[in-house]
Design a protein around this motif. Structure first.
Motif, PDB file in Angstrom:
ATOM      1  N   GLN A   1       6.885  10.057  34.665  1.00 40.34           N
ATOM      2  CA  GLN A   1       6.660  11.230  35.518  1.00 40.34           C
ATOM      3  C   GLN A   1       6.972  10.923  36.974  1.00 40.34           C
ATOM      4  OE1 GLN A   1       2.712  12.852  35.077  1.00 40.34           O
ATOM      5  NE2 GLN A   1       2.826  13.971  37.008  1.00 40.34           N
ATOM      6  N   TYR A   2       6.664   9.688  37.417  1.00 42.24           N
ATOM      7  CA  TYR A   2       6.889   9.312  38.814  1.00 42.24           C
ATOM      8  C   TYR A   2       8.155   8.482  39.006  1.00 42.24           C
ATOM      9  CZ  TYR A   2       2.365  11.129  40.288  1.00 42.24           C
ATOM     10  OH  TYR A   2       1.314  11.962  40.591  1.00 42.24           O
ATOM     11  N   HIS A   3       8.982   8.413  37.958  1.00 44.97           N
ATOM     12  CA  HIS A   3      10.284   7.728  38.029  1.00 44.97           C
ATOM     13  C   HIS A   3      10.133   6.262  38.438  1.00 44.97           C
ATOM     14  CE1 HIS A   3      11.917  11.751  37.638  1.00 44.97           C
ATOM     15  NE2 HIS A   3      11.266  12.124  38.740  1.00 44.97           N
ATOM     16  N   ILE A   4       9.137   5.615  37.863  1.00 49.29           N
ATOM     17  CA  ILE A   4       8.938   4.186  38.101  1.00 49.29           C
ATOM     18  C   ILE A   4       9.395   3.454  36.850  1.00 49.29           C
ATOM     19  CG2 ILE A   4       7.257   2.367  38.611  1.00 49.29           C
ATOM     20  CD1 ILE A   4       5.475   4.522  39.873  1.00 49.29           C
TER      21      ILE A   4
ATOM     22  N   GLU B   1       6.085  -5.519  34.125  1.00 55.43           N
ATOM     23  CA  GLU B   1       6.579  -5.159  35.455  1.00 55.43           C
ATOM     24  C   GLU B   1       5.854  -3.930  35.999  1.00 55.43           C
ATOM     25  OE1 GLU B   1      10.688  -4.722  34.547  1.00 55.43           O
ATOM     26  OE2 GLU B   1      11.198  -6.817  35.056  1.00 55.43           O
ATOM     27  N   LEU B   2       5.571  -2.985  35.119  1.00 58.85           N
ATOM     28  CA  LEU B   2       4.844  -1.791  35.559  1.00 58.85           C
ATOM     29  C   LEU B   2       3.438  -2.151  36.032  1.00 58.85           C
ATOM     30  CD1 LEU B   2       5.828   0.866  32.857  1.00 58.85           C
ATOM     31  CD2 LEU B   2       6.541   0.816  35.256  1.00 58.85           C
ATOM     32  N   CYS B   3       2.780  -3.042  35.284  1.00 58.10           N
ATOM     33  CA  CYS B   3       1.417  -3.425  35.658  1.00 58.10           C
ATOM     34  C   CYS B   3       1.384  -4.232  36.949  1.00 58.10           C
ATOM     35  CB  CYS B   3       0.766  -4.208  34.522  1.00 58.10           C
ATOM     36  SG  CYS B   3       0.350  -3.186  33.088  1.00 58.10           S
ATOM     37  N   ASN B   4       2.486  -4.850  37.290  1.00 61.65           N
ATOM     38  CA  ASN B   4       2.550  -5.634  38.529  1.00 61.65           C
ATOM     39  C   ASN B   4       3.209  -4.865  39.670  1.00 61.65           C
ATOM     40  OD1 ASN B   4       1.334  -8.101  37.650  1.00 61.65           O
ATOM     41  ND2 ASN B   4       3.180  -8.516  36.448  1.00 61.65           N
ATOM     42  N   ASN B   5       3.480  -3.585  39.453  1.00 63.06           N
ATOM     43  CA  ASN B   5       4.151  -2.748  40.438  1.00 63.06           C
ATOM     44  C   ASN B   5       3.107  -2.083  41.343  1.00 63.06           C
ATOM     45  OD1 ASN B   5       5.419  -0.376  41.642  1.00 63.06           O
ATOM     46  ND2 ASN B   5       7.170  -0.839  40.327  1.00 63.06           N
TER      47      ASN B   5
ATOM     48  N   ARG C   1     -11.521   1.436  45.635  1.00 60.55           N
ATOM     49  CA  ARG C   1     -10.524   1.792  46.636  1.00 60.55           C
ATOM     50  C   ARG C   1      -9.192   1.094  46.373  1.00 60.55           C
ATOM     51  NH1 ARG C   1     -12.598   1.610  52.753  1.00 60.55           N
ATOM     52  NH2 ARG C   1     -14.354   2.657  51.735  1.00 60.55           N
ATOM     53  N   LYS C   2      -9.238  -0.001  45.623  1.00 59.14           N
ATOM     54  CA  LYS C   2      -8.016  -0.718  45.244  1.00 59.14           C
ATOM     55  C   LYS C   2      -8.208  -1.237  43.826  1.00 59.14           C
ATOM     56  CE  LYS C   2      -6.898  -2.142  49.977  1.00 59.14           C
ATOM     57  NZ  LYS C   2      -6.617  -3.286  50.884  1.00 59.14           N
ATOM     58  N   ILE C   3      -7.094  -1.369  43.084  1.00 57.94           N
ATOM     59  CA  ILE C   3      -7.184  -1.837  41.707  1.00 57.94           C
ATOM     60  C   ILE C   3      -6.085  -2.843  41.399  1.00 57.94           C
ATOM     61  CG2 ILE C   3      -8.301   0.228  40.785  1.00 57.94           C
ATOM     62  CD1 ILE C   3      -5.520   1.107  39.765  1.00 57.94           C
ATOM     63  N   ARG C   4      -6.307  -3.581  40.332  1.00 60.43           N
ATOM     64  CA  ARG C   4      -5.298  -4.498  39.783  1.00 60.43           C
ATOM     65  C   ARG C   4      -5.109  -4.141  38.319  1.00 60.43           C
ATOM     66  NH1 ARG C   4      -1.664  -7.137  37.578  1.00 60.43           N
ATOM     67  NH2 ARG C   4      -1.354  -9.382  37.846  1.00 60.43           N
ATOM     68  N   LEU C   5      -3.880  -3.834  37.922  1.00 57.87           N
ATOM     69  CA  LEU C   5      -3.582  -3.491  36.534  1.00 57.87           C
ATOM     70  C   LEU C   5      -3.339  -4.764  35.734  1.00 57.87           C
ATOM     71  CD1 LEU C   5      -1.158  -0.451  37.037  1.00 57.87           C
ATOM     72  CD2 LEU C   5      -3.631  -0.425  36.695  1.00 57.87           C
TER      73      LEU C   5
ATOM     74  N   ALA D   1       3.452   0.347  43.434  1.00 64.62           N
ATOM     75  CA  ALA D   1       3.561   1.806  43.394  1.00 64.62           C
ATOM     76  C   ALA D   1       2.821   2.362  42.184  1.00 64.62           C
ATOM     77  CB  ALA D   1       5.028   2.225  43.364  1.00 64.62           C
ATOM     78  N   MET D   2       2.907   1.649  41.075  1.00 68.44           N
ATOM     79  CA  MET D   2       2.199   2.070  39.866  1.00 68.44           C
ATOM     80  C   MET D   2       0.686   1.972  40.065  1.00 68.44           C
ATOM     81  SD  MET D   2       3.379   3.101  36.837  1.00 68.44           S
ATOM     82  CE  MET D   2       2.239   4.477  36.806  1.00 68.44           C
ATOM     83  N   GLU D   3       0.272   0.926  40.746  1.00 74.02           N
ATOM     84  CA  GLU D   3      -1.149   0.782  41.073  1.00 74.02           C
ATOM     85  C   GLU D   3      -1.648   1.979  41.857  1.00 74.02           C
ATOM     86  OE1 GLU D   3      -1.927  -4.072  41.338  1.00 74.02           O
ATOM     87  OE2 GLU D   3      -1.854  -2.843  43.154  1.00 74.02           O
ATOM     88  N   GLU D   4      -0.858   2.414  42.840  1.00 74.70           N
ATOM     89  CA  GLU D   4      -1.268   3.542  43.674  1.00 74.70           C
ATOM     90  C   GLU D   4      -1.378   4.826  42.867  1.00 74.70           C
ATOM     91  OE1 GLU D   4      -2.058   1.402  46.852  1.00 74.70           O
ATOM     92  OE2 GLU D   4      -2.221   3.601  46.830  1.00 74.70           O
ATOM     93  N   VAL D   5      -0.453   5.026  41.935  1.00 69.32           N
ATOM     94  CA  VAL D   5      -0.485   6.232  41.100  1.00 69.32           C
ATOM     95  C   VAL D   5      -1.713   6.219  40.197  1.00 69.32           C
ATOM     96  CG1 VAL D   5       0.694   7.472  39.246  1.00 69.32           C
ATOM     97  CG2 VAL D   5       2.017   6.552  41.158  1.00 69.32           C
ATOM     98  N   VAL D   6      -1.978   5.079  39.563  1.00 70.81           N
ATOM     99  CA  VAL D   6      -3.149   4.966  38.690  1.00 70.81           C
ATOM    100  C   VAL D   6      -4.431   5.152  39.499  1.00 70.81           C
ATOM    101  CG1 VAL D   6      -4.454   3.408  37.186  1.00 70.81           C
ATOM    102  CG2 VAL D   6      -1.960   3.501  37.027  1.00 70.81           C
TER     103      VAL D   6
END
Length: 693
Positions: free
Chosen positions: A611-614, A620-624, A651-655, A626-631
């Motif tokens: 959906q967000y074109h990532i 790689e997605l879990c370490n991205n 306020r911040k997360i790690r996937l 931009a993906m963190e911000e979307v989640v």
């Protein structure tokens, strides 16, 4: 701009040379005089004192119990012989310091509304000098008020509530209750309606002491929900009449109640003096994980606590001035002020909004309370905005000709660190700044080196200890021991430092929770009759006897701003989000916000990425980022829908690309989180999410 940049190194060099010259010139007389006096007293040099043991195990076992050095034979429980209840503390002080200033309040010269550029209006004040009540005047006023309360029907051993800001009238009212043996129910002035209602109904109070502002903005809206309430005593002088309140509730001014207490028939009314074992205070917590809990604190509990506190404040006496601004409904502020009263200090009142020249309520160009009062003592909790206020205030008093505050802080900190016995630090802290002791409660502050050194870091309970991040050793009124927590992997036999759940024992340990037997399981009495409290904190004892808190057995964490966060509650709410397969909320008590480690649902995460074109592989997605911000955005929306408070939301997360299974060692066989192991695995991410510290 270029000229300013060129001048900064020159100014710094001049400052460093000045520090060096002053320290050299001050070193010899400081060293000679201190060496003579300290050798006579058997204290040794400052460096030697700093390296001495703060506590040691009485039994020799790593589990303890540990007692403060000098208190290994017995725990101290009283300040002066015969002074074993709080009414006697004030009576003794008024007898020894009758004409000394006791309680001070600044007069309000002018109030005005100041409109900001964004259209918001802030109330600003110009305050005058402090007006003082002597010890004798304070004691007489409290006695009259206590007699007046008795004339209004308040009886010994019956609870009475105080819901009021920190001010002189709070202490007068408290002393009146101590004299008459009215157990005092304390409620934070920031509590919401349901919490106030719960506290008043649970303690079945018929009388409450409050301020005009809190009555009109908070209390009057819940009066119908507190059926036993009959009398409201307002500490302000105006107005004198209070129409419009429900039938059966009478509203009185404090001055009127005092006048009632001067009538012969009321003065002669016999008062029942408290026993040391009687309840002095029922202190309600902020109730962040549900309804507030009332902690029963006896007269002997508080006497023991202030005795231990007094031992850690060197040369405390009638020449000291304390500034009171923290909530008196909190045991730290109440105890600190009672310590000051017992030693004849004067107490001037303030608020976080008027503390310094730069405080939000002080009109620009006028003086904050610290500038006018020039206190030598204050209490603080590790809330960053509070420390920042003090920090800015200190810098403003030392930084008169140096424009770069950060450069000054760094230079001063390095200069202070290089000195022994730190004569320049003594000069700055005593002469320029005025503070020489800060009492700190709760969690260790990570504070700036400047603040820590300039106030001699008495924050951790030990004079001459300049370290940060530790909570010191036990006071002379208490002892600690470590209890193995096998599930968490902590044992008193751990090396190099013994670790385990911190248990606190001694005469300062409270009587338990009011009408809450389930939670009273945290307390127990040993074979010697000593009362203990199981804190739920995990600590380790360092070789010098200092204690450091390293973990929390319970999932309750107190943030820097004072909010309590139930990590389990946060996790339970967020696990309902389809995007989340598993989550571990984490909070460091030295930080302002919660963070989280998240195992995302693969199907939903891939859909979100599309959906967000990532693009990228699963890992790689879990370490991205931009993906963190979307989640995180999805997570925040879910948290708000679940009605979590803002401070509870990560306020911040790690996937995490890998699931947490018993085989990974990150969860138990029942798939319960192993917090310590998760913390170790994500330590680098924790540092990143908390700003790389």
């Amino acid at each position: 701009m270029k000229l300013k940049e060129d001048l900064n190194p020159v100014l710094l060099l001049l400052f460093q040379v000045t520090v060096w010259l002053y320290s050299v010139l001050a070193f010899l007389p400081s060293y000679l005089f201190s060496s003579v006096s300290e050798s006579d007293a058997g204290l040794g040099s400052e460096q030697e004192r700093a390296q001495r043991l703060k506590a040691r195990s009485v039994t020799g076992r790593p589990a303890g119990p540990y007692r403060a050095m000098g208190a290994t034979k017995r725990l101290v429980s009283s300040l002066h012989p015969g002074v074993d209840t709080l009414d006697k503390v004030f009576e003794d002080a008024s007898r020894r310091f009758p004409d000394r200033d006791c309680l001070g309040t600044r007069e309000v010269v002018m109030e005005e509304d100041e409109r900001q550029s964004n259209g918001k209006v802030f109330k600003k004040v110009i305050l005058g000098q402090y007006r003082w009540l002597s010890y004798t005047e304070t004691h007489k006023t409290a006695a009259r008020f206590g007699s007046g309360l008795a004339a209004l029907g308040q009886r010994a051993h019956n609870n009475i509530a105080i819901f009021c800001e920190t001010r002189a009238e709070w202490v007068i009212a408290a002393q009146a209750c101590f004299m008459q043996n009215f157990p005092l129910v304390t409620l934070y002035s920031t509590l919401g309606g349901p919490a106030i209602t719960h506290g008043l109904n649970e303690t079945e109070v018929s009388h409450i002491i409050t301020s005009r502002e809190l009555l009109e903005t908070r209390l009057k809206f819940i009066l119908l929900e507190v059926p036993r309430l009959q009398h409201i005593i307002v500490v302000d002088d105006t107005p004198t009449k209070w129409p419009g309140y429900p039938r059966g509730i009478s509203v009185h001014n404090m001055a009127t109640v005092q006048e009632l207490g001067t009538m012969p028939e009321n003065v002669s009314r016999g008062r029942k003096q408290p026993m040391p074992s009687d309840i002095a205070v029922i202190m309600y917590t902020s109730g962040s994980t549900g309804v507030p809990k009332g902690v029963m604190i006896s007269h002997s509990n508080i006497i023991a606590g202030i005795t231990g506190m007094a031992e850690r404040i060197p040369n405390l006496g009638e020449n000291d001035t304390y500034i009171g601004y923290l909530p008196l409904a909190h045991v730290l502020e109440l105890s600190a002020e009672l310590v000051c009263v017992a030693h004849g200090c004067r107490i001037g009142y303030s608020s976080p909004q008027t503390l310094a020249d730069q405080s939000t309520k002080i009109k620009k160009g006028s003086k904050g309370d610290t500038s006018v009062l020039q206190p030598t003592l204050m209490a603080a909790v590790p809330v960053r905005h509070t420390y920042s206020t003090v920090h800015v205030g200190l810098l403003s008093q030392t930084q008169t000709k140096i424009s770069t505050a950060d450069s000054l802080e760094l230079s001063l900190s390095l200069a202070l660190l290089s000195q022994d016995p730190k004569p320049f630090c003594d000069f700055i802290s005593m002469k320029q700044i005025g503070f020489h002791v800060i009492l700190q409660y709760s969690v260790p502050h990570s504070g700036s080196l400047f603040l820590s050194l300039c106030v001699h870091t008495h924050t951790h309970g030990h004079v001459w200890d300049y370290s940060t991040g530790r909570v010191g050793g036990p006071l002379v009124c208490s002892e600690i021991k470590l209890k193995d927590w096998v599930e968490g992997g902590y044992h008193s036999t751990d090396t190099p430092n013994p670790q385990g759940e911190i248990l606190i024992g001694g005469p300062n340990v409270t009587m338990g929770y009011y009408k809450d037997e389930a939670k009273n399981q945290d307390f127990f009495v040993d074979d010697n009759g000593q009362r203990w409290f199981c804190t739920g904190d995990i600590g380790e004892v360092h070789p010098d006897g200092c204690l450091k808190i390293i973990d929390r057995k319970k999932d309750l964490v107190k943030l820097q701003a004072g909010e309590y966060v139930s990590l389990g509650k946060v996790e339970a709410m967020l696990k309902n989000c389809p995007l989340i397969d598993n989550i571990c909320a984490y909070a460091n008590s030295e930080e302002m916000y919660v963070i989280g480690f998240v195992v995302p649902n693969q199907k939903h995460l891939l859909s979100l990425a599309e959906q967000y074109h990532i693009q990228g592989s699963w890992e790689e997605l879990c370490n991205n980022t931009a993906m963190e911000e979307v989640v995180l955005q999805v997570l925040t929306e879910a948290a708000l829908s679940a009605q979590l408070e803002r401070f509870e939301i990560p306020r911040k997360i790690r996937l995490s690309p890998d699931p947490w299974t018993p085989e990974t060692g990150l969860v138990t066989d029942a798939f319960k989180l192993k917090r310590q192991q998760l913390k170790s695995k994500y330590q680098d991410d924790i540092e990143r999410m908390y700003g790389g510290k």
